[in-house]
Structure formats: structure tokens, C-alpha cells
Design a protein around this motif. Sequence first.
Motif, short mmCIF file in Angstrom:
data_model
loop_
_atom_site.label_atom_id
_atom_site.label_comp_id
_atom_site.label_asym_id
_atom_site.label_seq_id
_atom_site.Cartn_x
_atom_site.Cartn_y
_atom_site.Cartn_z
N TYR A 1 0.34 5.44 -12.09
CA TYR A 1 -0.07 4.80 -10.84
C TYR A 1 -0.24 3.29 -10.91
O TYR A 1 -0.53 2.74 -11.97
N MET A 2 -0.09 2.68 -9.76
CA MET A 2 -0.16 1.24 -9.49
C MET A 2 1.15 0.57 -9.92
O MET A 2 1.96 1.16 -10.62
N HIS A 3 1.34 -0.69 -9.47
CA HIS A 3 2.64 -1.36 -9.66
C HIS A 3 3.00 -1.46 -11.14
O HIS A 3 4.17 -1.50 -11.49
N ASP A 4 1.97 -1.53 -12.01
CA ASP A 4 2.25 -1.68 -13.44
C ASP A 4 1.93 -0.42 -14.23
O ASP A 4 1.81 -0.48 -15.46
N SER A 5 1.77 0.69 -13.53
CA SER A 5 1.55 1.99 -14.20
C SER A 5 0.32 2.01 -15.09
O SER A 5 0.28 2.74 -16.07
N ARG A 6 -0.70 1.23 -14.74
CA ARG A 6 -1.85 1.13 -15.65
C ARG A 6 -2.68 2.41 -15.72
O ARG A 6 -3.41 2.61 -16.68
N PHE A 7 -2.59 3.25 -14.69
CA PHE A 7 -3.36 4.49 -14.72
C PHE A 7 -2.43 5.69 -14.86
O PHE A 7 -1.48 5.84 -14.11
N ALA A 8 -2.77 6.57 -15.82
CA ALA A 8 -1.92 7.73 -16.07
C ALA A 8 -2.30 8.92 -15.20
O ALA A 8 -1.47 9.79 -14.94
N THR A 9 -3.54 8.95 -14.74
CA THR A 9 -4.00 10.13 -14.00
C THR A 9 -4.74 9.71 -12.72
O THR A 9 -5.21 8.58 -12.59
N LEU A 10 -4.90 10.67 -11.82
CA LEU A 10 -5.65 10.40 -10.59
C LEU A 10 -7.12 10.19 -10.91
O LEU A 10 -7.81 9.44 -10.21
N VAL B 1 0.87 -1.18 0.00
CA VAL B 1 0.00 0.00 0.00
C VAL B 1 0.91 1.23 0.00
O VAL B 1 1.59 1.50 0.99
N PRO B 2 0.96 1.95 -1.11
CA PRO B 2 1.91 3.07 -1.17
C PRO B 2 1.38 4.30 -0.45
O PRO B 2 0.17 4.45 -0.29
N THR B 3 2.28 5.17 -0.03
CA THR B 3 1.86 6.44 0.55
C THR B 3 1.15 7.25 -0.53
O THR B 3 1.39 7.05 -1.73
N LEU B 4 0.29 8.16 -0.13
CA LEU B 4 -0.33 9.04 -1.13
C LEU B 4 0.26 10.45 -1.06
O LEU B 4 -0.18 11.35 -1.78
N ARG B 5 1.24 10.62 -0.22
CA ARG B 5 1.86 11.96 -0.17
C ARG B 5 2.55 12.26 -1.51
O ARG B 5 3.21 11.39 -2.06
N ASN B 6 2.36 13.48 -2.00
CA ASN B 6 2.91 13.92 -3.29
C ASN B 6 2.43 13.04 -4.45
O ASN B 6 3.14 12.87 -5.44
N ILE B 7 1.22 12.52 -4.29
CA ILE B 7 0.71 11.58 -5.30
C ILE B 7 0.49 12.27 -6.65
O ILE B 7 0.65 11.63 -7.70
N ALA B 8 0.16 13.56 -6.63
CA ALA B 8 -0.07 14.26 -7.91
C ALA B 8 1.21 14.29 -8.75
O ALA B 8 1.14 14.36 -9.99
N GLU B 9 2.36 14.22 -8.10
CA GLU B 9 3.64 14.30 -8.82
C GLU B 9 4.16 12.91 -9.21
O GLU B 9 5.13 12.82 -9.97
N SER B 10 3.58 11.85 -8.66
CA SER B 10 4.23 10.55 -8.86
C SER B 10 3.49 9.63 -9.83
O SER B 10 3.57 8.41 -9.74
#
Length: 358
Positions: A289-298, A277-286
Motif C-alpha cells: 500500500y501507498m505510492h511507495d509500497s511502505r505498508f505490506a498489510t491493511l 486518493v486511490p479507490t479502496l475497492r478490492n483493497i485486500a488484494e492490492s
Amino acid sequence: MKKIIVISCIATLIVAIHACRKDDPPPPEEVLVYDPTAMTVEIPAFAKNYIGDMQHPSDNPLTEEGIALGRKLFYEKMLSDNMTVSCASCHKQENAFDDPRPFSEGTHGAFGDRNAMAIVNLGWNTRFFWDGRRNTMEEQAHDPVTNPIEMANTWPEVVNRLQNHNEYPSLFFKAFGTKTVDSNLVVKAIAQFERTLVSFNSKFDKYYYKGDSNAFTAQEKNGLVIFTGQGMCNNCHLMNTLFTDHMISNNGLDENPADQGLMKFTGLASDRGKFKVPTLRNIAESAPYMHDSRFATLEEVVNFYSSNVKQNSPNIDVHMPAFGSGLNLTTQEKADLVAFLKTLSDSEFLTNPKFSAP
Ligand code: HEC
Ligand code: HEC
């Protein structure tokens, strides 16, 4: 004017020649002293109340000299076989020490199959990597150097390069009292630097912990209510200032996970599909998303939690909404939740010159 310049050039030349005369005594060698300065990572009182002081391994206390060496090594391309990749190539400060590329490129253009991870407040973590397979930051830092699709190097080669460098042996002496470089000291120094990467100064902190009621817009306030309430995000991304419960769990991404997650490491079917379960701090910059980068946006992430959760995903966590395909949020609620997630960015952290390339 020209004349003056010429004269001054000749004068400089004479001085320079004089300075290089053979019978001059050699410049005194720097006298090395091993007297490291103990450091603690300062965190605000509100965070300390929840999570306490950061714990350090007893054989790797934080020192000013150790942190400085670790910072230099974190940005050091000599760690990779062909000197093209450093830790920071895949962990970029402006991206919360994450990689904006879905999959990071190693030294020879090879790509891994997981998104690099943010390095934020990891000093309170005891499991590292998406499947939690390493227990300390020191152990973790051993791996990328020899990983064939990351730095593709060998430790003897790294040690050899650092040992024969004109600066590193004295930096190791100042940090650890020995000029003899070894891999354990390299990872100790890197871990010390990583422990200083703390972020507790977001807009959210100002609003929620520092009592600045004007820091949030009405939309962000509403997003916070959804995060802790009907969104159930707070079940796992705990608002205990770290935004993680430190678990390795399955949030229901797939019916048939292609990456086995924790099971890859433990071999247990009951661990299939579980990820840190990753932290969500600075999530807009990182992003992504997800282990396989399947999502590009929040927005895509929130759409998933709202209407695409796979209830029959193996070992889906009990903290996920138990019925239907998700939270079924309205368009407005989704926008509010995204607005709230963006308040977790901490520009001081993202631009702190102490964390940048030395
Ligand atoms: C080629 C890209 C690349 C390089 C170079 C690289 N990393 Fe990573 N890093 C990753 C990826 C990808 C992951 C996730 C891998 C996984 O879970 O299997 C990761 C995970 C991590 C994590 C785990 C974070 C967490 O929350 O568990 C830490 C810490 C880390 N890296 C530090 C480092 C350090 C220190 C170095 C240099 C010695 C380094 N990385 C070099 C790509 C890279
Ligand atoms: C059951 C625990 C759980 C709940 C509840 C939960 N998450 Fe997650 N979250 C996870 C896990 C586990 C991951 C990593 C999954 C993966 O990569 O396979 C994750 C990943 C994420 C990511 C991507 C992080 C990154 O660095 O790539 C975001 C953003 C996120 N969650 C937001 C939310 C929001 C918003 C909610 C509420 C609507 C929520 N989560 C509810 C466990 C949870």
C-alpha cells in the motif's frame, strides 16, 4: 487394434496430401467487414444513482471489437522491447490489476520507485498516475510503452510489429475500420478494455446497497461505522460507490516526503507530498500500500492512520484528523476497520474470465 490405428493413419495421410495438392484453389480469404457493435458498460442502478453513466471520449466510443482488441493488447508482450513484459505483467487481475511486488520490474530488470496502481472503475477518473499527471486513459496508456524502466520500447517499433503480425491488422480493421496500425489506435483500444474493468459486486454492496442485512458480521458492521464516523476515512475515500473523491491530496505520511508527488509535475510547493486518493475497492488484494509500497498489510495502514500521522507534513489535507498523531483507535476498533476494508473485495471482478488473458 494396432492395425486399425495404422490404417486410419494412412487414410489421414492420403487425405492430407490430397488437401495440399497444388491445383486446389487457395482457401478463401476472410472477408473483412467494418461493422462494430456498440457497447455500454453495465453498472448496477445504485451505483448509477451516485456516479452516473461512464463518460467516453467522443472519438473513442466503446465497441465489442475495440474492447476485444484492447484486451489482447493489454496482455501483449510485443509492446515491450524484448517481448517479456505486457501491461498485465504489472497489472494482474487477481490483484485488482495491481502488482503484488512493491516495485514493478521492467523489461531489463529495472525497478521503478512507485507501486503500480490498481485498475478498478477508472472510467470515472480524470487524473491518472499517483501524481495525476495524465488526464485520460488514452494518454496514460502511451507512457508505459516508452518508459525506459517499464517496456523500454519505441512506438514505431510497436507499430511495426503489430502491422506485420498475422492477426492484428484485421483486428484493427474490425475495431476501427483501418488495417493501418498507429499508436493512437493502440491506446484507444487499451483504454476501451480498461473501461470495462468495473467492480460493484462486493460483500459491502450486498449489505449496504442491495439490502442483504445478513451479509455483514457484527465486526464488519462496526468497521463500517468507524470508516464513516470517527475514522473519517469517508472524507476522502468517499462511499459514493467509488471510494475516492478524485482528489490529489496529502494524507500525512511524511514530514519530509522523499517523493514530491504532485509537485514533481506542477513545480508548486503547495503540491508537495500530494498523491492521488486511490479507490479502496478490492483493497485486500492490492497490497502493498501507498505510492511507495511502505505498508505490506491493511493492519499497518490502519496503524498509520491511528497513531503515525505527521501533522507537520507539508500541505496535509484538511480532511485528516487535525490533532495528535491520528485517530487513536483501540485494538478492537482497528481490527473492525480492517474487517470492513476486506468486505470491498469483489470475487466476480477478480476472476471474471472476460478480463483475463484472451
Ligand atoms: C513495469 C511495470 C508496469 C507496466 C509494464 C505497466 N504499468 Fe501501469 N503502472 C505502473 C506503475 C508503477 C504505475 C504508477 C506510476 C506513477 O504513478 O508514476 C502505473 C500506473 C498505471 C495506471 C494509472 C492508474 C490510476 O489510478 O491512475 C494505469 C491506468 C496503468 N498503469 C495502465 C497500464 C497500461 C495500459 C499498461 C500497458 C500499456 C501499463 N500500465 C504497463 C507499472 C506498470
Ligand atoms: C485526506 C484524505 C484521506 C483520508 C481522510 C484517508 N485517506 Fe486513505 N489515502 C489517501 C491518499 C492521498 C492515499 C495515497 C497516499 C500515498 O500513497 O501517498 C491514501 C491511501 C490509502 C490506502 C492505500 C491504497 C493503495 O492502493 O495503496 C488505504 C488502504 C487507505 N488510504 C485507507 C484509509 C482508511 C482506512 C482511512 C481512515 C482511517 C483513510 N484511508 C483516510 C487519502 C485519505
